[in-house]
Design an enzyme around this catalytic site. Structure first.
Site, PDB file in Angstrom:
ATOM      1  N   LYS A 126       0.795  -1.314  -0.043  1.00 58.05           N
ATOM      2  CA  LYS A 126       0.087  -0.143  -0.081  1.00 58.05           C
ATOM      3  C   LYS A 126       0.731   1.186  -0.172  1.00 58.05           C
ATOM      4  O   LYS A 126       0.345   2.371  -0.569  1.00 58.05           O
ATOM      5  CB  LYS A 126      -0.973   0.102   1.040  1.00 58.05           C
ATOM      6  CG  LYS A 126      -2.090  -1.023   1.257  1.00 58.05           C
ATOM      7  CD  LYS A 126      -3.256  -0.632   1.912  1.00 58.05           C
ATOM      8  CE  LYS A 126      -4.385  -1.757   1.580  1.00 58.05           C
ATOM      9  NZ  LYS A 126      -5.524  -1.528   2.402  1.00 58.05           N
ATOM     10  N   LYS A 164      -4.966  -9.938  -6.557  1.00 59.39           N
ATOM     11  CA  LYS A 164      -6.478  -9.961  -6.032  1.00 59.39           C
ATOM     12  C   LYS A 164      -7.421  -8.853  -6.323  1.00 59.39           C
ATOM     13  O   LYS A 164      -6.804  -7.911  -6.708  1.00 59.39           O
ATOM     14  CB  LYS A 164      -6.193 -10.211  -4.622  1.00 59.39           C
ATOM     15  CG  LYS A 164      -6.012  -8.726  -3.755  1.00 59.39           C
ATOM     16  CD  LYS A 164      -6.046  -9.017  -2.481  1.00 59.39           C
ATOM     17  CE  LYS A 164      -5.932  -7.316  -1.994  1.00 59.39           C
ATOM     18  NZ  LYS A 164      -6.307  -7.008  -0.613  1.00 59.39           N
ATOM     19  N   LYS A 215     -10.593  -3.028  -4.537  1.00 62.19           N
ATOM     20  CA  LYS A 215     -11.294  -1.530  -4.810  1.00 62.19           C
ATOM     21  C   LYS A 215     -10.414  -0.719  -5.537  1.00 62.19           C
ATOM     22  O   LYS A 215     -10.748   0.070  -6.302  1.00 62.19           O
ATOM     23  CB  LYS A 215     -11.678  -0.901  -3.424  1.00 62.19           C
ATOM     24  CG  LYS A 215     -12.878  -1.791  -2.804  1.00 62.19           C
ATOM     25  CD  LYS A 215     -12.892  -1.126  -1.238  1.00 62.19           C
ATOM     26  CE  LYS A 215     -13.207  -2.071  -0.432  1.00 62.19           C
ATOM     27  NZ  LYS A 215     -13.317  -1.872   0.979  1.00 62.19           N
TER      28      LYS A 215
HETATM   29  P1  TYM Z   1     -10.935  -4.963   3.939  1.00 61.24           P
HETATM   30  O1  TYM Z   1     -11.724  -3.711   4.000  1.00 61.24           O
HETATM   31  O2  TYM Z   1      -9.768  -4.680   2.565  1.00 61.24           O
HETATM   32  O3  TYM Z   1     -11.726  -6.131   3.246  1.00 61.24           O
HETATM   33  C1  TYM Z   1     -12.566  -6.542   4.163  1.00 61.24           C
HETATM   34  C2  TYM Z   1     -12.709  -8.170   3.854  1.00 61.24           C
HETATM   35  O4  TYM Z   1     -12.655  -8.588   2.426  1.00 61.24           O
HETATM   36  C3  TYM Z   1     -11.643  -9.605   2.449  1.00 61.24           C
HETATM   37  N1  TYM Z   1     -11.188  -9.726   1.114  1.00 61.24           N
HETATM   38  C4  TYM Z   1     -10.957 -10.641   0.213  1.00 61.24           C
HETATM   39  N2  TYM Z   1     -11.242 -11.886   0.304  1.00 61.24           N
HETATM   40  C5  TYM Z   1     -10.973 -12.704  -0.885  1.00 61.24           C
HETATM   41  N3  TYM Z   1     -10.712 -12.255  -1.969  1.00 61.24           N
HETATM   42  C6  TYM Z   1     -10.423 -11.091  -1.995  1.00 61.24           C
HETATM   43  N4  TYM Z   1     -10.104 -10.470  -3.323  1.00 61.24           N
HETATM   44  C7  TYM Z   1     -10.628  -9.839  -0.971  1.00 61.24           C
HETATM   45  N5  TYM Z   1     -10.371  -8.659  -0.866  1.00 61.24           N
HETATM   46  C8  TYM Z   1     -10.768  -8.406   0.437  1.00 61.24           C
HETATM   47  C9  TYM Z   1     -10.506  -9.181   3.239  1.00 61.24           C
HETATM   48  O5  TYM Z   1      -9.809 -10.110   3.561  1.00 61.24           O
HETATM   49  C10 TYM Z   1     -11.299  -8.578   4.649  1.00 61.24           C
HETATM   50  O6  TYM Z   1     -11.639 -10.015   5.423  1.00 61.24           O
HETATM   51  N6  TYM Z   1      -7.660  -4.850   7.575  1.00 61.24           N
HETATM   52  C11 TYM Z   1      -9.125  -5.128   7.105  1.00 61.24           C
HETATM   53  C12 TYM Z   1     -10.337  -4.772   8.029  1.00 61.24           C
HETATM   54  C13 TYM Z   1     -10.055  -5.102   9.550  1.00 61.24           C
HETATM   55  C14 TYM Z   1     -10.210  -6.306  10.148  1.00 61.24           C
HETATM   56  C15 TYM Z   1     -10.119  -5.688  11.536  1.00 61.24           C
HETATM   57  C16 TYM Z   1     -10.711  -7.404   9.562  1.00 61.24           C
HETATM   58  C17 TYM Z   1      -9.648  -4.115  10.322  1.00 61.24           C
HETATM   59  N7  TYM Z   1      -9.925  -4.607  11.538  1.00 61.24           N
HETATM   60  C18 TYM Z   1     -10.259  -6.774  12.541  1.00 61.24           C
HETATM   61  C19 TYM Z   1     -10.681  -8.494  10.654  1.00 61.24           C
HETATM   62  C20 TYM Z   1     -10.446  -8.187  12.227  1.00 61.24           C
HETATM   63  C21 TYM Z   1      -9.059  -4.999   5.775  1.00 61.24           C
HETATM   64  O7  TYM Z   1      -8.548  -4.065   5.424  1.00 61.24           O
HETATM   65  O8  TYM Z   1     -10.322  -5.476   5.045  1.00 61.24           O
END
Ligand code: TYM
Length: 333
Positions: free
Chosen positions: A113, A197, A200
Site C-alpha cells: 500500500k 487479488k 477496490k
Molecule cells: P478490507 O476492508 O480490505 O476487506 C474486507 C474483507 O474482505 C476480504 N477480501 C477478500 N477476500 C477474498 N478475496 C479478495 N480479493 C478480497 N479482498 C478483500 C478481506 O480479507 C477482509 O476480510 N484490515 C481489514 C479490516 C479490518 C479487520 C479488523 C478485519 C480491520 N480490523 C479486525 C478483521 C478483524 C481490511 O482492510 O479488510
C-alpha cells in the site's frame, strides 16, 4: 474453555466487491447463526489513506447497508462503526507499546500500500496492524473470518496477545484469535489478471464484480474477463498455470455450491464461453438482489444510523468492561 466470539471488520472505502463477499461477508452471515458475532465498519483504518470527509460518511452507511443486504441481522450480530467506540484507539495505543518495530517491518500489506515512496506514507498506515489487533482483542474475540490477505495481520494479533500475556504476567488473559479463511475463495482474483487479488483500488472496473453491479454490468465483465484459449481441462492440476481460468472456475464452484472436481467433470472439453454463460447466471442470481437491497436500504439513512447507534451501545459495554481490566494489568490508574 474460552467462550467463542467472532469479530471482523470491513473498511468503508467505497464499493464492496465479490472478493469481500466471498472472502468475508458470506462467512459473517453463516457464523451469526452459530456464535456471538461482532461486525465493525473500520473507519479509523480507512483514514490511514486520505478520505474526503463527505465520502467517508457515505461509505460508512453504504458498508452498513451492504452488511444488512447480505443477510447480517442486527438482532443477532453487533454492527457498529469503529470510531464510535473509543476503546479501539485506546487499546491500539497500548499495543503500539507492546508490538515491535521488527514485526511491523515484515507486513507485506504495508509494503504494497505504501508503494515505492514509503517516506510519504502516513504513520497510521504503518501501525495499522496494531489497531487491527486492538479491534479483535478489545472484545477478546476468538475467531476472525477474513480473506487470505489478512492472514499475516492475524498472526501479528496473536503475537501481540501472547507478548501482552507474558509481559503482564497474565497467561490466557487475551485469547490467541484464530483466522477463519474460506478454503477455495480465500483470494478472489482480478478478472483481468489472475495473479492479482480483486480489489477496490485496481483502476479498471472490469477487474471486479461490485455488489451494486447491474445484470448488464455483470454480463459484460464476465464476457470480457480473461480466461484461456484452450478448452476447460478435466483436472485441477492442469489449471495451475492458468490463474484466470482457475479463478473463474473457483467462483462458479463456490457460488453454485458444487465442488471444483464436479464442475470440471461436467465442463471438461468445453470452451470457456460455456462456463461464462453459466457463471453470469449464478452471479446475477446471487449478486443483483444484494445490490438492489443496498440501494433500497440507502434510501433510509436514519434506519442505518439507528442500527449503528444500537450496535455501538452494545459494543461499548463489552469494550469498557474489558478495558477496565486491561488498564489494571498495565498499571494505568
Ligand atoms: P478490507 O476492508 O480490505 O476487506 C474486507 C474483507 O474482505 C476480504 N477480501 C477478500 N477476500 C477474498 N478475496 C479478495 N480479493 C478480497 N479482498 C478483500 C478481506 O480479507 C477482509 O476480510 N484490515 C481489514 C479490516 C479490518 C479487520 C479488523 C478485519 C480491520 N480490523 C479486525 C478483521 C478483524 C481490511 O482492510 O479488510
Amino acid at each position: 474453555m474460552k467462550k467463542k466470539l467472532v469479530f471482523s471488520g470491513v473498511q468503508p472505502t467505497g464499493n464492496l466487491h465479490l472478493g469481500n463477499y466471498l472472502g468475508a461477508l458470506k462467512n459473517f452471515v453463516i457464523l451469526q447463526k452459530e456464535m456471538k458475532c461482532i461486525y465493525c465498519v473500520v473507519d479509523l483504518h480507512a483514514i490511514t489513506i486520505f478520505q474526503k470527509p463527505e465520502d467517508l460518511n457515505n461509505n460508512v452507511l453504504e458498508t452498513v447497508a451492504s452488511f444488512l443486504a447480505t443477510g447480517l441481522d442486527p438482532k443477532k450480530s453487533i454492527i457498529f462503526n469503529q470510531s464510535s467506540v473509543s476503546g479501539h484507539a485506546e487499546l491500539a495505543w497500548i499495543f503500539n507499546c507492546v508490538s515491535r518495530i521488527g514485526w511491523l517491518n515484515r507486513m507485506t500489506q504495508f509494503k504494497d500500500k505504501a508503494g515505492s515512496d514509503k517516506e510519504k506514507a502516513s504513520v497510521g498506515l504503518y501501525i495499522y496492524p496494531n489497531l487491527m489487533a486492538a479491534d479483535i482483542l478489545l472484545y477478546k474475540a476468538t475467531h476472525v473470518p477474513v480473506g487470505a490477505d489478512q492472514k499475516q495481520h492475524l498472526e501479528l494479533a496473536r503475537d501481540i496477545a501472547q507478548k501482552f500475556n507474558n509481559d503482564f504476567n497474565c497467561s490466557n488473559f487475551f485469547p490467541l484469535p484464530e483466522p477463519l479463511i474460506p478454503k477455495n475463495v480465500s483470494r478472489v482474483m482480478s478478472l483481468r489478471d489472475g495473479t492479482k487479488k480483486m480489489s477496490k483500488s485496481e483502476e479498471s472496473d472490469y477487474s471486479r464484480i461490485n455488489l451494486k453491479d447491474k445484470e448488464d454490468d455483470i454480463a459484460n465483465k464476465i464476457k470480457k474477463a480473461k480466461s484461456d484459449s484452450e478448452a476447460i481441462p478435466d483436472n485441477i492440476k492442469a489449471l495451475e498455470a492458468k490463474p484466470e481460468a482457475l479463478n473463474l472456475l473457483n467462483i462458479y464452484s463456490e457460488i453454485s455450491n458444487v465442488s471444483l472436481e464436479k464442475v470440471l467433470n461436467e465442463m471438461s472439453g468445453k470452451e470457456y464461453s460455456f462456463l461464462k454463460t453459466k457463471l453470469t447466471d449464478v452471479l446475477v442470481n446471487e449478486i443483483t438482489p444484494v445490490g438492489k437491497e443496498i440501494k433500497k436500504l440507502l434510501e433510509d439513512k436514519s434506519h442505518l444510523m439507528k442500527v449503528l447507534k444500537k450496535g455501538t451501545e452494545k459494543a461499548n459495554i463489552i469494550a469498557e468492561e474489558n478495558l477496565k481490566n486491561i488498564r489494571e494489568k498495565v498499571g494505568l490508574i
